[in-house]
Design a protein around this motif. Structure first.
Motif, PDB file in Angstrom:
ATOM      1  N   UNK A  35       1.004  12.358  -2.364  1.00 34.85           N
ATOM      2  CA  UNK A  35      -0.090  13.166  -1.822  1.00 34.85           C
ATOM      3  C   UNK A  35       0.299  13.844  -0.511  1.00 34.85           C
ATOM      4  N   UNK A  36       1.247  13.244   0.235  1.00 31.90           N
ATOM      5  CA  UNK A  36       1.671  13.809   1.515  1.00 31.90           C
ATOM      6  C   UNK A  36       2.546  15.049   1.338  1.00 31.90           C
ATOM      7  N   UNK A  37       2.988  15.312   0.120  1.00 33.45           N
ATOM      8  CA  UNK A  37       3.883  16.451  -0.127  1.00 33.45           C
ATOM      9  C   UNK A  37       3.249  17.504  -1.033  1.00 33.45           C
ATOM     10  N   UNK A  38       1.973  17.326  -1.359  1.00 31.16           N
ATOM     11  CA  UNK A  38       1.312  18.267  -2.263  1.00 31.16           C
ATOM     12  C   UNK A  38       0.908  19.543  -1.547  1.00 31.16           C
ATOM     13  N   UNK A  39       1.072  20.664  -2.230  1.00 33.59           N
ATOM     14  CA  UNK A  39       0.497  21.942  -1.813  1.00 33.59           C
ATOM     15  C   UNK A  39      -0.282  22.499  -3.002  1.00 33.59           C
ATOM     16  N   UNK A  40      -1.001  23.573  -2.778  1.00 34.24           N
ATOM     17  CA  UNK A  40      -1.813  24.144  -3.857  1.00 34.24           C
ATOM     18  C   UNK A  40      -0.975  24.649  -5.023  1.00 34.24           C
ATOM     19  N   UNK A  41       0.290  24.971  -4.762  1.00 32.09           N
ATOM     20  CA  UNK A  41       1.137  25.544  -5.810  1.00 32.09           C
ATOM     21  C   UNK A  41       2.230  24.582  -6.276  1.00 32.09           C
ATOM     22  N   UNK A  42       2.110  23.304  -5.923  1.00 33.64           N
ATOM     23  CA  UNK A  42       3.164  22.339  -6.243  1.00 33.64           C
ATOM     24  C   UNK A  42       3.317  22.139  -7.749  1.00 33.64           C
ATOM     25  N   UNK A  43       4.564  21.950  -8.159  1.00 30.67           N
ATOM     26  CA  UNK A  43       4.873  21.490  -9.511  1.00 30.67           C
ATOM     27  C   UNK A  43       5.125  19.988  -9.454  1.00 30.67           C
ATOM     28  N   UNK A  52       0.851  -1.195   0.000  1.00 36.46           N
ATOM     29  CA  UNK A  52       0.000   0.000   0.000  1.00 36.46           C
ATOM     30  C   UNK A  52       0.886   1.243   0.000  1.00 36.46           C
ATOM     31  N   UNK A  53       1.057   1.844  -1.176  1.00 35.00           N
ATOM     32  CA  UNK A  53       1.962   2.998  -1.309  1.00 35.00           C
ATOM     33  C   UNK A  53       1.472   4.213  -0.534  1.00 35.00           C
ATOM     34  N   UNK A  54       0.184   4.280  -0.236  1.00 34.31           N
ATOM     35  CA  UNK A  54      -0.339   5.450   0.481  1.00 34.31           C
ATOM     36  C   UNK A  54       0.209   5.541   1.899  1.00 34.31           C
TER      37      UNK A  54
END
Length: 671
Positions: A85-93, A76-78
């Motif tokens: 997904x644990x490193x995403x922000x609204x402005x992520x590239x 389970x990669x999650x």
């Protein structure tokens, strides 16, 4: 079956499957990898101390049960720290790498991709990319690196009862997020290196492009790409439907049938090598290498991988020429596949492949002995019929459970199509090589294309015999389970007629009939009111037992709506009636008030009704709530999303229950 019980990997396989299922459906182990390995080490130590006792057997079983749990938990990669997904922000590239190209949808091209990097953080995880068709001038290919801004959204659950669960299907492939984008929002990055799989994908693309230079029709090219290269993206819906109705849909996916034919052809062509010293070893190596080259060329899809693994194991088993070599090879290949890819267990193709092959191994020899034709051609035809019947018997219950249909002419389809398939595969390999070298003669193009055209027309003819297609069959999981029990008991009694096996067979039939009676009783007492989700339309149902009255605002196409077909089959509905949506309904003691764009409704004397808002009515919802104090407000799929958002906010402010079918799925009220 008794022989398999003495085969040790069969025991390990059963407990491995039990562990996989236990963790997958309950998710009870959440205590980390370290504790898990400590427990395994402890069991190993106890097993070593008692290695000459019966306790060692139980510890071995328990160990493989725990390994099954570990495979699901660790896979389970999650749960990984580096899950994207644990490193995403609204402005992520985000940097993605395309690793699979599924068949396009009606409005979007689809790509599966690995998430390589979020900003400067290396990550893991896979996503689904949906790109608008109108915005794409050229296709992406496997290996392409893409940069985009964070636009990921969670994949929704199915919105209607008994609808195909696309979220669950993608989750089994490690995909929990998707992105909708236009081509302009994606930036194709320059690549400095090429992996082996990317090289094979480019090689496959070059073969496809070389085939397009010759005078093959679209349908002929689509079938060639599917059968020879494992690429089904270009097969039309009509062609797919024809193969499905004819009971030959398995032809279009490179699977055990194709690999089995290729193995047979390779064994025949390379048989002269057996005359030489070490010739059998050389033949085995060449066969296995070619099978895996074919798997890589076909894209290493799940169906190809398991088929090649299965038949590689069979080839190795036949080389050693042991008793029960095929059965033991199949068990070993299944065990190996589940160790590497445990979620294969829940793949429909995986289940169908192994059940079909086991059906052929165990049942076909018995069927074939019933009659021994004198003439060669008739004998070969009888072999095909018995193989087809045995395979169909092996997959019949599970096919009814998943697909709810049975092609009555399956034996005719396979009798006529399998010889075509052997010719297409055998000649097709030569065609691919000649086209790649641009030396393919025109007469071969005409002959080969003609064979495929005849195959397609034959399939279309069989598909038109709709009287022999039994569809919309309601078949539950418990029916499937006990029907296999009946088949096994019947077959055992057929092999050896004695009182014990007769009693087992009659008991299995009795249990199967009891399941029918129980489900019928359960259906008759089940009453419910349901608001389905249907974009731009309204469909409401009132179910009483096995009857469903449908209220709708559509034309005569209501009979063809998959929303209702799925519900009818899933709930075993026998009788459907259709009416236009009224102003209100009385469901037992509950009043349901429909408010549409006309705004015509009578609220005198109503107290705590269920309100169904449809066709985006312009109303003062706050005043209506204060007047009626509704039990529930439901917004179906016919409303504008902006209206639904405003209504949701009003209901939240006034502490009124609100249900949007576009967000939560169909609303079901049990009476």
């Amino acid at each position: 079956m008794k022989k398999l019980l003495g085969y040790l990997p069969f025991h390990f396989l059963l407990f491995l499957i039990a562990g996989i299922c236990c963790q997958y459906y309950t998710d009870f182990w959440n205590f980390g990898i370290v504790r898990f390995f400590c427990m395994l080490l402890f069991l190993g130590f106890i097993g070593y101390l008692f290695r000459k006792t019966i306790l060692f057997v139980f510890i071995s079983w328990l160990s493989f049960f725990l390994i099954g749990i570990l495979l699901i938990y660790g896979g389970d990669t999650t749960k990984n720290y580096n899950y994207f997904e644990k490193h995403l922000t609204n402005t992520s590239n985000v940097i993605l790498a395309i690793d699979k190209v599924p068949k396009p949808g009606n409005y979007h091209y689809k790509y599966m991709a690995e998430v390589l990097q979020i900003d400067h953080q290396k990550t893991t995880g896979r996503v689904l990319i949906n790109i608008e068709k109108d915005s794409v001038a050229s296709f992406f290919k496997i290996g392409d690196r893409i940069l985009l801004k964070n636009k990921f959204v969670a994949i929704k659950e199915s919105l209607n009862p008994h609808q195909f669960n696309y979220k669950n299907y993608l989750a089994k492939q490690g995909i929990h997020q998707q992105v909708y984008a236009t081509k302009q929002e994606l930036l194709l990055l320059d690549q400095t290196s090429t992996s082996f799989l990317e090289f094979i994908a480019a090689f496959r693309l070059k073969i496809q492009q070389s085939l397009q230079q010759y005078d093959f029709s679209e349908d002929e090219l689509a079938i060639m790409n599917a059968l020879l290269l494992g690429q089904r993206q270009d097969i039309s819906k009509e062609l797919t439907a024809n193969y499905s109705k004819a009971g030959a849909i398995h032809i279009l996916a490179v699977s055990g049938l194709h690999v089995g034919i290729i193995l047979w052809m390779l064994s025949f062509v390379l048989k002269p090598l057996e005359r030489y010293k070490k010739g059998k070893v050389i033949k085995l190596v060449l066969v296995v290498l070619f099978l895996w080259f074919f798997a890589v060329l076909a894209g290493m899809s799940a169906s190809v991988t398991r088929a090649v693994t299965m038949f590689s194991a069979i080839a190795i088993g036949q080389f050693f020429n042991k008793r029960n070599a095929i059965e033991q090879s199949l068990i070993f290949s299944m065990f190996l596949l589940l160790l590497l890819k445990p979620l294969f267990l829940f793949d429909v193709g995986f289940q169908l492949s192994y059940l079909a092959v086991f059906g052929i191994i165990w049942v076909q020899p018995v069927f074939y002995q019933l009659w021994k034709p004198k003439y060669y051609i008739i004998d070969k035809g009888w072999q095909l019929i018995t193989v087809s019947t045995a395979a169909q018997l092996g997959v019949l219950p599970i096919s009814l459970f998943y697909f709810h249909q049975f092609p009555g002419l399956f034996f005719l389809s396979n009798l006529l199509i399998i010889p075509f398939l052997g010719v297409i595969l055998g000649t097709g390999i030569i065609i691919l090589g000649l086209s790649y070298l641009t030396i393919l003669p025109v007469f071969l193009v005409d002959i080969y294309g003609g064979i495929i055209s005849i195959l397609n027309r034959l399939v279309a003819f069989i598909a038109r015999q709709e009287a022999f297609l039994f569809s919309d069959i309601s078949f539950s999981f418990i029916k499937m389970f006990f029907s296999y029990l009946v088949i096994i008991a019947c077959f055992q009694f057929f092999l050896k007629r004695n009182a014990k096996r007769c009693l087992f067979f009659l008991s299995s039939v009795l249990v199967f009939q009891s399941v029918f009676f129980y489900e019928k009783y359960h259906i008759e007492k089940n009453n419910e009111f349901i608001v389905f989700h249907k974009s731009r339309n309204s469909i409401v149902g009132n179910r009483i037992g096995a009857s469903l009255k449908v209220y709708h605002n559509m034309d005569t196409l209501i009979h063809n709506q998959n929303v209702l077909k799925n519900y009818k089959v899933g709930e075993n509905i026998k009788d459907l009636k259709y009416e236009k949506i009224p102003n209100f309904l009385q469901i037992n003691n509950q009043v349901v008030l429909f408010i549409d764009t006309n705004g015509n409704y009578n609220i005198k004397g109503l107290q705590k009704p269920i309100l169904v808002l449809r066709q985006s009515p312009k109303i003062n919802l706050e005043r209506l709530i204060k007047t009626l104090n509704p039990r529930m407000i439901i917004a179906d799929g016919s409303n504008y999303k902006s209206y639904v958002s405003l209504w949701k906010a009003s209901c939240l402010e006034l502490h009124t229950s609100f249900w949007s079918t576009g967000e939560k799925g169909a609303y079901v009220l049990n009476n």
